[in-house]
Design a protein around this motif. Structure first.
Motif: not given
Length: 740
Positions: A326-344
């Motif tokens: 559950s913790r691992f998959k949260q880093f791949f459930l991306i809602d938008n581009t901003t959230e992607f770069w924040m997680s990167d």
């Protein structure tokens, strides 16, 4: 009227005034075209509710751009039908059961409601009267969908939101699963032919042939065909010869050693469900006597040698597996581009903190230890677990993949899943939470953990596996398609009970005189997931095969004499099978009572282990590495450092920012597949014409035309993402380092 005037005079001023904006004209045209569009429903599929116009957002940086269309909810899926004309292109990897904008109801993981750029997790009790302006759906296959409800009528928006939440998240009975409605409508159709031969292990003959193939020294049990012995045991299974028939029905099948696989030396791998701990001294003594008798029966299979392992002593529990994933998959459930770069920014540290990769490493490590006992020490191994159908399935399946090349073929792998998981009684219904029960303690991605471990082996030893990475990805997606019986029940008994009670009405065709016979009732039978033609065309199934697989060459039997190692039972010094001392801490030393009962002196060697388990396993692995590579022999995984990697195709295929156009593993595999196709074409031509008389012109034509593909640039998410027609307008972002 508009006067166009004449060429001789000045034209009159237009007097027509339009009170309809161009936007309203476009919306009216879209509504007219929308009425003509209908979803392609499967047999037994019923539409519950729908709404339009609904805006499906693109995964952009909060730009609120998207596509208008109709959103529907059926008893099978949530479906979005775009108002735009579909692009006329042949999709190579199109699923025949659902489209790219469809979400099977059992694939829905979480639903969020959005208002004012904030989202809130939705539960069943919060949708009675209100509905949000935006609905966000997170899927179990890691897709993310966002729909805006603000453009639809209030009544339709409220109904579609309540319908989606109710049918996706509310608890339901098993008979409400779409498979029962689908199978009732499709039962009169002829049986689907499987593309790859798969042993289903639903008959005593299947088990007998498997034991003969591995030269096992056990016996097949058919007394539980109607589950008269125990509902916990499979209909057919194999046990040691020394186990008595009266011991099978004791303790609801717990403690019975079930045969998994036999090594060529004579030792074998067994698994069992552990007996529960009790406080009653009398019952505890009965358990002890029964356990000793079962261990003795296993030890007699080969050289009176045995090692046992309680898996939960060294491996995580099913709850730990669920929390880590559950913790691992949260880093791949991306809602938008901003959230992607924040997680990167904290990508690698976040993955490490989830612990998912470490759990994969632990399972592979445990499987290597079992392989060492079978391959190096020629010792019977009995793995134990409370249920005997979770981690036991993971470890036993991995051990057989490492030791037996048959299970690394496509048909053999499917047979392995049938034997160890389906017939072995893994609780797919509870572990996948198909019924969306509120009590989620039983939910755990155990089978997905196994596929993760298989992928690690595949990406480290590509020529040893006949199936591809895409095959494993599609198999993981099929877990959540509520059509197939393979992943729908908790045990063979559960499946037999439900299929017997869920009767369907079979109406036979009329006779030549036109009279219709009376309808009959029969048991419902759902298709197997191995019937891949239900989901994909034959051309798409070709992607399941690994083009780099090194097939075993056929040797002329007249020119060679096969080497047959002398069986250990025929050796004058049987103790030579134990050249190294086993390790302590991973495999339990047997009890003193068992030692006295077996009366074998060499069992005392287990009580002295000066070396640690890690050093012993490392020595075994390094000795294997020094040998020439044999893709049809023993295969061991690398466990050090970056050897255990992230399954990129499964986790990043839906994230556009992480794609590599014209690159990634698929680009290399595609080029090598083209070369392999040309080589095969040339070989066929040489075989047909003869090497000495091959026409040079024809050979050049074959080499240039055989296996030719389109010139599109494949992305790293192929075949799940559409191919790119040309170079991207922007350079690849640094986040693509995730694919390195």
């Amino acid at each position: 009227m508009l006067s166009l005037g004449s060429g001789a005079g000045k034209s009159a001023k237009p007097s027509f005034v339009s009170y309809v904006t161009p936007e309203e004209i476009k919306i009216t045209e879209k509504e007219a075209s929308r009425k003509e569009k209908h979803p392609d429903l499967l047999p037994g599929e019923v539409v519950f509710c729908s709404a339009n116009p609904i805006l499906k957002y693109t995964q952009d940086d909060l730009s609120q751009r998207g596509v208008f269309g109709t959103l529907l909810c059926t008893n099978f899926r949530i479906s979005f039908i775009s108002d735009e004309e579909p692009v006329e292109e042949a999709q190579l990897f199109k699923n025949k059961l659902y489209e790219e904008n469809d979400i099977p109801l059992t694939c829905v993981d979480h639903i969020y409601g959005g208002n004012d750029e904030k989202k809130k997790l939705i539960t069943g009790g919060l949708v009675k009267n209100k509905y949000p302006s935006k609905i966000i759906i997170h899927c179990k296959d890691l897709r993310v969908f966002q729909f805006s409800l603000t453009y639809a009528k209030e009544e339709e928006a409220r109904k579609i939101f309540q319908g989606i939440v109710h049918h996706s998240l509310e608890p339901k009975s098993l008979k409400c699963i779409f498979a029962f409605s689908y199978c009732e409508k499709t039962m009169p159709a002829p049986a689907v032919e499987r593309t790859y031969r798969t042993v289903m292990f639903d008959s005593a003959e299947d088990w007998t042939q498997e034991m003969k193939r591995t030269k096992g020294n056990c016996r097949v049990i058919s007394a539980n065909e109607n589950f008269g012995l125990s509902p916990k045991l499979p209909q057919f299974f194999i046990i040691p010869t020394a186990v008595l028939d009266e011991d099978l029905a004791k303790f609801q099948g717990k403690g019975v050693p079930i045969w998994c696989w036999s090594h060529h030396s004579g030792c074998a791998l067994f698994k069992t469900a552990s007996l529960p701990l009790v406080q009653d001294d009398g019952l505890s003594q009965t358990y002890k006597i029964y356990t000793e008798r079962m261990l003795n029966a296993v030890a007699q299979t080969h050289l009176y040698s045995l090692k046992t392992e309680e898996l939960l002593d060294t491996l995580p529990t099913t709850q730990d597996i669920q929390q880590s994933y559950s913790r691992f998959k949260q880093f791949f459930l991306i809602d938008n581009t901003t959230e992607f770069w924040m997680s990167d920014v904290k990508w690698f540290s976040s993955l490490e903190s989830s612990g998912w990769l470490d759990i994969i490493r632990q399972c592979l490590q445990k499987a290597v230890e079992v392989v060492e006992c079978l391959e190096k020490e020629n010792t019977n191994v009995l793995i134990m677990e409370e249920s005997g159908s979770d981690l036991c399935c993971v470890i036993s399946s991995l051990v057989q993949l490492m030791l037996d090349p048959h299970y690394r073929t496509l048909g053999g792998f499917q047979s392995l899943v049938q034997k160890e998981w389906v017939a072995g009684g893994h609780g797919f219904l509870d572990r996948c939470n198909h019924l969306h029960q509120k009590d989620k303690e039983s939910q755990s991605p155990v089978f997905l953990l196994f596929l993760e471990c298989v992928w690690q082996l595949l990406q480290q030893h590509i020529p040893a596996f006949q199936f591809s990475e895409t095959y494993l990805t599609v198999l993981s997606d099929s877990l959540y398609v509520p059509v197939f019986s393979t992943f729908l029940f908790n045990s063979p008994y559960h499946r037999a009970t439900m299929e017997k009670t869920a009767l369907f009405t079979k109406r036979p065709p009329p006779d030549p005189r036109g009279r219709v016979s009376q309808a009959q009732r029969g048991p419902l039978t759902c298709p197997s997931v191995w019937d891949w033609s239900l989901q994909f065309e034959r051309r798409a199934q070709d992607i399941f095969t690994n083009p780099l697989y090194a097939e075993k060459p056929k040797q002329d039997k007249s020119l060679r004499k096969p080497y047959r190692p002398k069986h250990q039972r025929q050796l004058s010094l049987p103790s030579s099978a134990f050249k190294t001392t086993p390790k302590k801490g991973f495999f339990k030393d047997e009890t003193d009572s068992l030692k006295k009962m077996l009366r074998v002196k060499r069992i005392s060697r287990w009580l002295h282990s000066p070396d640690s388990a890690q050093a012993s396993t490392r020595e075994f692995y390094e000795a294997w590495q020094r040998k020439p590579p044999d893709h049809h022999g023993l295969v061991l995984p690398g466990l050090e450092g970056p050897c255990v990697r992230v399954w990129l195709q499964r986790y990043l295929r839906w994230v556009p920012e992480a794609q590599i156009f014209g690159g990634g593993a698929i680009a290399v595999t595609s080029k090598l597949a083209d070369l392999a196709g040309e080589v095969q074409e040339l070989r066929r031509e040489l075989d047909r014409r003869g090497a000495c008389r091959t026409d040079s012109n024809h050979r050049r034509a074959s080499a240039s035309g055989g296996g030719r593909r389109s010139s599109v640039r494949l992305s790293s998410a192929f075949p799940f993402a559409r191919p790119a027609p040309g170079p991207p307008n922007r350079p690849s972002p640094p986040a693509c380092s995730r694919a390195s």
